[in-house]
Design a protein around this motif. Structure first.
Motif, PDB file in Angstrom:
ATOM      1  N   TYR A  70      21.929 -44.650   8.486  1.00  0.00           N
ATOM      2  CA  TYR A  70      21.114 -45.361   9.465  1.00  0.00           C
ATOM      3  C   TYR A  70      21.098 -46.873   9.269  1.00  0.00           C
ATOM      4  CZ  TYR A  70      19.481 -40.697  10.600  1.00  0.00           C
ATOM      5  OH  TYR A  70      19.425 -39.370  10.985  1.00  0.00           O
ATOM      6  N   ARG A 114      20.394 -45.508   3.941  1.00  0.00           N
ATOM      7  CA  ARG A 114      21.202 -46.728   3.949  1.00  0.00           C
ATOM      8  C   ARG A 114      22.571 -46.484   4.578  1.00  0.00           C
ATOM      9  NH1 ARG A 114      19.294 -46.929  -1.295  1.00  0.00           N
ATOM     10  NH2 ARG A 114      21.347 -46.660  -2.243  1.00  0.00           N
ATOM     11  N   SER A 131      14.900 -46.915  12.831  1.00  0.00           N
ATOM     12  CA  SER A 131      16.297 -47.330  12.929  1.00  0.00           C
ATOM     13  C   SER A 131      16.843 -47.092  14.328  1.00  0.00           C
ATOM     14  CB  SER A 131      17.135 -46.548  11.904  1.00  0.00           C
ATOM     15  OG  SER A 131      18.510 -46.810  12.064  1.00  0.00           O
ATOM     16  N   LYS A 132      16.567 -45.926  14.885  1.00  0.00           N
ATOM     17  CA  LYS A 132      17.076 -45.600  16.214  1.00  0.00           C
ATOM     18  C   LYS A 132      16.486 -46.511  17.285  1.00  0.00           C
ATOM     19  CE  LYS A 132      18.083 -40.730  15.253  1.00  0.00           C
ATOM     20  NZ  LYS A 132      17.761 -39.315  15.574  1.00  0.00           N
ATOM     21  N   LEU A 190      19.608 -48.678   7.078  1.00  0.00           N
ATOM     22  CA  LEU A 190      18.309 -49.231   6.703  1.00  0.00           C
ATOM     23  C   LEU A 190      18.368 -49.825   5.297  1.00  0.00           C
ATOM     24  CD1 LEU A 190      16.028 -46.356   8.023  1.00  0.00           C
ATOM     25  CD2 LEU A 190      16.128 -48.680   8.933  1.00  0.00           C
TER      26      LEU A 190
END
Length: 213
Positions: free
Chosen positions: A131, A128, A170-171, A133
């Motif tokens: 990243y 979290r 995420s990337k 998320l």
């Protein structure tokens, strides 16, 4: 025929697998990946109508990847074979793919050993904060489009697979959605990860290796 395949990576889950397979939603295809079981898991899976894939390279990631390669549907779901999660909830996750790239389940029960809960909390917090998320669990149950997953090129073949999947998602700018799922004690046998402190330590080591890359 449904466009969803449920991948169940297994090592020695013959005791719990019949109950898991009995609750797979109607029309969903099932691929059970036998990862060097010695208890007849593959025979049990075949007797209950699942397609069986044998993956000799040890590791959760190895088994999941073998299942993804074997699947032929647009959507794949991944589910543990220990009976701790309810396959009947998979359509709820699949439905979210109308607005998400990856849907993961959040296990809300606190019956897991404290060392497993702490490890999961720390790693999810890292996801979290580093990243961005919106996750509180590492997603032991998930739904994703097969082609996109293969393109993401998740390479971890051990316990770090679900974590690397989230990091790469995420990337790549994926929209990740988390939904609450039922989480119960496994119906047979002992967990390879949370069932012992050693198993949890090995898994967390794999996870931190992914985060340090």
């Amino acid at each position: 025929m449904s466009d969803v395949t449920v991948i169940i990576p297994c090592m020695n889950e013959s005791g719990s697998l019949p109950g898991v397979l009995a609750r797979i939603p109607g029309g969903y295809r099932v691929v059970v990946v036998d990862n060097n079981s010695t208890d007849g898991t593959a025979d049990v899976a075949g007797a209950h109508g699942a397609t069986v894939v044998h993956e000799t390279r040890p590791g959760y990631g190895s088994a999941v990847h073998a299942g993804v390669l074997a699947a032929e549907t647009d959507i794949v779901c991944v589910l543990d074979g220990d009976g701790s999660m309810d396959p009947a909830e998979l359509p709820m996750l699949v439905a979210e793919l109308d607005r998400a790239d990856l849907v993961v389940g959040r296990r809300r029960s606190r019956h897991s050993p404290i060392h497993a809960r702490v490890g999961n909390y720390v790693l999810a917090l890292r996801l979290r904060t580093k990243y961005g998320l919106p996750v509180h669990d590492l997603g032991a149950i998930r739904a994703v489009r097969r082609a996109a997953l293969l393109d993401l090129n998740v390479t971890d073949r051990r316990s770090g697979y679900p974590l690397q999947l989230l990091v790469l998602a995420s990337k790549a700018g994926w929209r990740v959605v988390e939904r609450d799922v039922t989480y119960s004690p496994r119906t047979a046998g002992a967990s390879k990860v949370s069932g012992s402190i050693k198993g949890t330590v090995v898994a967390v080591r794999d996870f931190w290796k992914v985060l340090s890359e």
